[in-house]
Each structure stands twice: as C-alpha cells, then as structure tokens.
Design a protein around this motif. Structure first.
Motif, PDB file in Angstrom:
ATOM      1  N   ARG A  85      -8.902 -10.802   6.247  1.00  0.00           N
ATOM      2  CA  ARG A  85      -9.899 -11.669   5.573  1.00  0.00           C
ATOM      3  C   ARG A  85     -11.003 -12.081   6.534  1.00  0.00           C
ATOM      4  O   ARG A  85     -12.184 -12.119   6.178  1.00  0.00           O
ATOM      5  N   ALA A  94      -6.848  -4.076   3.001  1.00  0.00           N
ATOM      6  CA  ALA A  94      -6.457  -5.299   2.294  1.00  0.00           C
ATOM      7  C   ALA A  94      -5.743  -4.977   0.990  1.00  0.00           C
ATOM      8  O   ALA A  94      -4.769  -5.649   0.617  1.00  0.00           O
ATOM      9  N   GLN A 117       2.868  -6.502  -0.005  1.00  0.00           N
ATOM     10  CA  GLN A 117       3.424  -7.844  -0.234  1.00  0.00           C
ATOM     11  C   GLN A 117       4.162  -7.900  -1.570  1.00  0.00           C
ATOM     12  O   GLN A 117       5.232  -8.515  -1.670  1.00  0.00           O
ATOM     13  N   GLN A 118       3.593  -7.260  -2.574  1.00  0.00           N
ATOM     14  CA  GLN A 118       4.244  -7.242  -3.887  1.00  0.00           C
ATOM     15  C   GLN A 118       5.561  -6.479  -3.822  1.00  0.00           C
ATOM     16  O   GLN A 118       6.563  -6.896  -4.418  1.00  0.00           O
ATOM     17  N   ASN A 153      -2.907 -10.021   7.041  1.00  0.00           N
ATOM     18  CA  ASN A 153      -3.804 -10.477   5.976  1.00  0.00           C
ATOM     19  C   ASN A 153      -4.838 -11.462   6.480  1.00  0.00           C
ATOM     20  O   ASN A 153      -6.006 -11.428   6.091  1.00  0.00           O
ATOM     21  N   SER A 157      -1.875  -5.944   0.055  1.00  0.00           N
ATOM     22  CA  SER A 157      -1.510  -6.668  -1.162  1.00  0.00           C
ATOM     23  C   SER A 157      -0.379  -5.945  -1.901  1.00  0.00           C
ATOM     24  O   SER A 157       0.567  -6.579  -2.386  1.00  0.00           O
ATOM     25  N   GLN A 158      -0.465  -4.628  -1.980  1.00  0.00           N
ATOM     26  CA  GLN A 158       0.597  -3.856  -2.622  1.00  0.00           C
ATOM     27  C   GLN A 158       1.909  -3.972  -1.863  1.00  0.00           C
ATOM     28  O   GLN A 158       2.984  -4.078  -2.463  1.00  0.00           O
TER      29      GLN A 158
END
Length: 639
Positions: free
Chosen positions: A525, A549, A556-557, A521, A553-554
């Motif tokens: 960025r 990215a 990490q969730q 991540n 994010s998915q």
C-alpha cells in the motif's frame, strides 16, 4: 469486395494486391489478392509481420477464394492432402488482417476423443477451497468476442462436437446446454476448419463415415492441391536462394521418392536418365509412393531438408554432396524400419548426387560417426552441440557409461542434428534398443536438464500441463515472497531496510503466514500510494505492485478459508515447467497415452513459435502465458 475486379490478381511486397496500392487504403483495410478486408487495429506492442509464405499462383488463387469467403462472413472449410498449406493459409490471412496471436485467433486440434466442453466451457476450481468459476471454452470466447477460430481435422470430431456446431452455422447462435445460454455471434467472428483428403489410386478422396458430413451444406468449401514443380521451384528459390544451383536436382530426388503424378505430368525438367518411380520401390500397391510405413512425404519434408542444407552451403566444396546425402537419409529414410528399403532409398538418393551404390551401402550398414568431447562442445559426426559450463554437470558425466556402438553413434548424430535445428523427435523401436539411454547420455554430456515423463493409459493432461491440487501454504507463499522482494529492491533501499527484510524472513521460516501477509500488504500500500511516484519507471512499477496486491489479497482469502479446509493451488505440470525454463523433456512410451492427453501437445509442435494454453488455470481468455522463453527446449517422444 474486389478491388479492380477486371484485373488478374498479382502479389508484391509480401501481401498480394492488385492495382490498388497501400497509399490508397486506410490503415483499417488491407487488400488480399484483390479482396478488401478489414484489418484489426494493432496495439503499440504488437508487430504486424506477415507469415513467411511464398505466394505462388495456386496459393494466390486459394488465398483470393479464402478472402472472399471471409468478406462474405461464411464459415470456411479448407480441404486438401497433408502438407498442402491449409493451416498456413489461414494463419497468413489472420496475420495480414491483424489477428496476430491468441485470443484474436484460436486453434483447436480435434480428435475422436475431443469433448464439446473444451469448446463450450466448464466449471473449474480456484485457489479458494469450495469456489468454482465458469471458464468459457475456446469456441465460446471466439463467438462472444468476435475472434477467429480454426478447428483442425474437423472430420475427426465426434458427434457431440458436431451437434454444437450445427446451430452455430445455421442460426449464428451458440447454445450452451446446462447453463441456458444462447450467445449471438459478435461482429468480426470467423469460423475456419480443415479436413484432410486421403490419396488412393492416384486420386484424392474424403474420409467416409465422418460425422462432419452433417455440416457439408453450411461450408464455403475451398479445396487445395499440391504444388506443381514450377511452383515448388519458385518457393525454394525464394526461401533458399543459395541453393539455386542444385534446386532442380533436389526436386528430382523429391519427385521420385514421393511417386507423385506430378512427376510425369508437371515435372518436365526431371533428368531424362532418371528411373521411373515404379522401379524404385517394390511393385506392391502399398509400397508405392512415399513408402514411409505410416506417413507420406509432403512439402514439409522437402522444406526441412532444404532448411538443413541451406546453412553453410558451399557448391565448390567436395564434401557438400555428402552432407546433402546424409541430410536426405535423415529426412527421407530414417523412419524406415526395413533395412532393405532403407538401403534402396539411399541408393536412389545417391544416384542423383553422384554417390556410388557402395558408398550408399556403407552409410546404411557400416558408417559410424566419431564422438569428440571438448570443454565447449560435443561433436558427433557432422553435428556439434554446445555444452553448458557447469561443474556439477562434469562430475555427473564422469560417472556415466555409454557403449558407443555403431547404431547408438548414428542415433546420437541424428539427435544432435535435430537439437541444433530445434526439431521435435520421435524415436521408435523395440524395448532395450537404447532410445532412452541415448537421449539421457546426450543430455548429460551437454549439461542440459532432462525431464522424463513415463506415459501410460492413465496419463492425464494434468500430468503434463498442471492442475489444482491440495498443497502446503509454503508452496503458495514462496513465489509471492520472491516477487515481493524483487519489487522491494526496485522501489526501496535494501541496505536501509535489512531489519524489515529479516523480519519477513523470520515470519516465513516460522510459518507465521498471517503476519507475513500483513507485512507485505503494508509495504504494498505504501509503495502504490507514494514511493513509486519518485521512480523513473513509475508506471511500470505501479502496475507490478497492483498485480502483487491482488495476489496478496487472494492469498489472504486462501489462508483464512484453509483454517477449516485444504489449500488448493495450481501446480504446473512437468511439460509446463520445461517450457518456461527451456529444458529438455522426454515423453517415454508415448504410444500408451490416450489421444486426448496428446492433443495438448499440438500447439507446441509448430516450430519455435509454439505455445501452451493452460485450460485448467483459465488461460484461454488471454494470450498464451507459457512460451519458448529459452530456445533450447527439446522434445523427445519415445515409443
């Protein structure tokens, strides 16, 4: 709206037109057989290439009626015998009006087991445990977005599907039970359906006891008929000009094998010395016509035969007639299980190609093609298949044993021809006759990976296409890491960042998933904010980093939620993997599989342009993501 309505329809330049020329029309309008239709604006990446179709007189008339129905915004039902061009006509009209690919035009193969949920939509699970989202079905998407939809074989639709279509056709509204939604038809929506007419006693009739009869009063009905001999000849001359010298003879053979009324009514140029159709097959009513034990001959078979012999056709060669004869046997007689009928069909074909009965009998009973293996190819009779150069494959071949008997050698030659032409294959025979072993042997000696799926009554579409399953974290993060390292190499210097990449590798091996996601991540960025702007392909790289990215994010969730629950991910099925990698796939005992399981295959059997839609992953809302990326994908269906 008709352009020059007093002028008979003509066609030129691939798109049928009247006196109105392309210079007179806006880019947003197209004239189809004298009917003006709106054309969808194409993007820069889309190519407006019309479907390869020959517009003979009967096709032009049908196309004009179809275009007028579309201009009137009516639901259209095309009905006719198998192979008369119902689907091809809709596809052609879709392409010339800018509806080139899904979701601009969606096709659904209906069957007696089709569920209305496939058309309306359903809730599907996601990568996040416990989270479900609404996935609109194909019909819902077409209605809401103003796209075109084609329902194949509407007469096979069950009552619950028909009950969904009735309010749509009566009130221009789609009702979704259970959600309380009532969707208004969006501008541009067009509804097509096809219905197959069956032949009996020299005429055509509609299937009885069909629930689709409830919709009859709502359709703009267009009935298609088979082409006359003159039209068939025109089609063949335009598609295969190098066969012009033998086209009359090919049509004569096809005319007698089909047993059509066209032979006596329209086929005036058939040779006077030919035998009547009734003498060529047994006189029982069930044996007349095509006599193909389960399916009749159609224009598809004729075009397949021409496609095979058009390559390297040489009218001066003495071996040409023999090659045409062998291809005809594969196209018209290979599916006959009765040896006597197969030999009789061979004699009929041979008589038109100046091949004696003795030679025809030889090919039916004694012909055994030679099998020759070289470093670059495998030659079986008249066919040669290129070999993949791989040391591991050669070691595997040395361990194989294959008895090259006459039946297995003939089958091997037939399979090799189909492989070269990219044709799907259905092998039918009793247990132990060598169907599977012959396919496995051909895959082994040519170096192709063969995926085998043993079908049964419990087989599900998830076995072929894929579905959400509980998985290990590694299965989710491995493709993410591979995508990250690929983008990293395009954006940063690997040599200057070996320490960082080593740290990423350490986190992955140690299963320190939170640390691994933080590292990726951070770089993501940084790349989006400043590093990408220094590159020549900055726009493309930025899009790829932003997509990564979102995936990070998915992930990490998922990792966060999975501390107290199982991790779910979409796992592609065997068929989906084979399509992506261009591998061969064998569906063993396909006759045991349920009809709803096999309906997912229809989109792939449309030639090299076939595609798959992964409904469970939510791919219906965009263009099909799985296509024949490698032209070597091969189908083997065994019963």
């Amino acid at each position: 709206m008709l352009a020059n309505p007093g002028t008979p329809p003509t066609h030129q330049g691939g798109i049928a037109r009247d006196r109105v020329g392309p210079d007179d029309l806006s880019q947003n309008v197209v004239a189809v057989c004298g009917v003006l239709l709106p054309r969808r604006a194409l993007g820069s990446r889309e190519q407006g290439r019309a479907k390869d179709i020959v517009l003979v007189d009967s096709t032009c008339q049908s196309l004009q009626r179809l275009a007028m129905a579309v201009a009137s915004q009516k639901a259209v039902l095309l009905e006719g015998p198998i192979g008369c061009g119902k689907t091809a006509l809709v596809e052609y009209l879709a392409e010339v009006t800018g509806h080139l690919k899904p979701p601009e035009i969606l096709k659904v193969q209906l069957g007696d087991q089709t569920d209305s949920k496939m058309l309306l939509g359903m809730y599907r699970c996601t990568d996040v445990p416990g989270k479900f989202v609404w996935q609109p079905g194909t019909l819902t998407q077409a209605v809401a977005s103003g796209h075109w939809i084609l329902l194949e074989d509407i007469d096979h639709a069950p009552l619950d599907v028909i009950s969904v279509l009735i309010p749509l056709m009566e009130n221009k509204k789609l009702v979704i039970p259970g959600r309380g939604d009532c969707i208004e038809v969006a501008p541009g929506f067009q509804f097509f359906a096809t219905r197959r007419l069956l032949s009996s006693g020299g005429g055509l009739y509609r299937p009885q006891n069909s629930h689709a009869a409830l919709l009859d009063k709502h359709w703009a009905r267009i009935q298609l008929t088979s082409m006359s001999q003159e039209e068939l000849k025109e089609v063949m001359l335009k598609r295969y000009p190098n066969l012009s010298i033998v086209i009359d003879r090919l049509l004569d053979i096809f005319c007698q094998l089909t047993g059509d009324k066209r032979e006596s009514e329209n086929f005036s140029s058939c040779s006077k010395g030919s035998h009547p159709t009734v003498d060529m097959f047994p006189t029982k009513m069930e044996d007349r016509g095509a006599g193909l034990e389960g399916r009749g001959l159609s224009l598809r078979d004729l075009l397949k035969w021409c496609e095979r012999i058009a390559n390297n056709f040489d009218s001066t060669s003495s071996s040409t007639a023999l090659n045409v004869f062998q291809e005809a046997l594969d196209c018209f007689a290979a599916m006959l299980s009765n040896p006597e009928r197969r030999q009789r069909t061979a004699e009929i074909i041979g008589s038109k190609l100046n091949i004696s009965k003795e030679k025809a009998e030889h090919f039916c009973k004694m012909y055994k093609p030679a099998i020759r293996l070289s470093e670059m190819e495998v030659a079986v009779g008249r066919a040669a298949v290129a070999r993949k150069q791989n040391e591991a494959i050669r070691l595997y071949v040395e361990k194989q044993t294959f008895a090259a008997t006459r039946p297995s050698s003939v089958l091997l030659e037939q399979l090799s021809v189909c492989v070269n032409k990219g044709e799907p294959i259905l092998l039918v025979g009793e247990t132990g006759t060598g169907k599977t072993s012959t396919v496995q042997y051909l895959a082994g000696i040519t170096g192709h990976r063969l995926r085998v799926v043993n079908m049964n009554q419990q087989s599900d579409t998830a076995d072929l296409l894929g579905g959400y399953k509980p998985v290990d974290h590694k299965l989710i993060l491995l493709p993410l890491r591979e995508a990250f390292e690929d983008l990293f190499s395009q954006t940063f210097s690997r040599k200057q960042n070996l320490t960082f990449l080593g740290h990423v590798n350490t986190c992955f091996k140690a299963k320190r998933w939170p640390d691994l996601l933080k590292l990726m991540n951070h770089v993501c960025r940084s790349a989006i904010s400043k590093e990408v702007s220094k590159k020549e392909n900055a726009v493309l790289l930025k899009e790829q980093w932003e997509a990564l990215a979102l995936r990070l994010s998915q992930a990490q969730q998922q990792i966060k939620v999975s501390e107290s629950a199982l991790v779910f991910a979409f796992v592609e099925g065997t068929l989906a993997q084979a399509v992506k990698k261009g591998e061969w796939i064998l569906l063993d005992e396909i006759n045991l599989a349920a009809a709803e399981t096999l309906e997912c295959l229809s989109g792939l059997l449309e030639g090299t342009a076939g595609s798959l839609v992964l409904l469970d992953r939510g791919d219906t809302g965009r263009s099909c993501t799985l296509r024949h990326r490698v032209p070597e994908i091969k189908w083997w269906n065994l019963t």
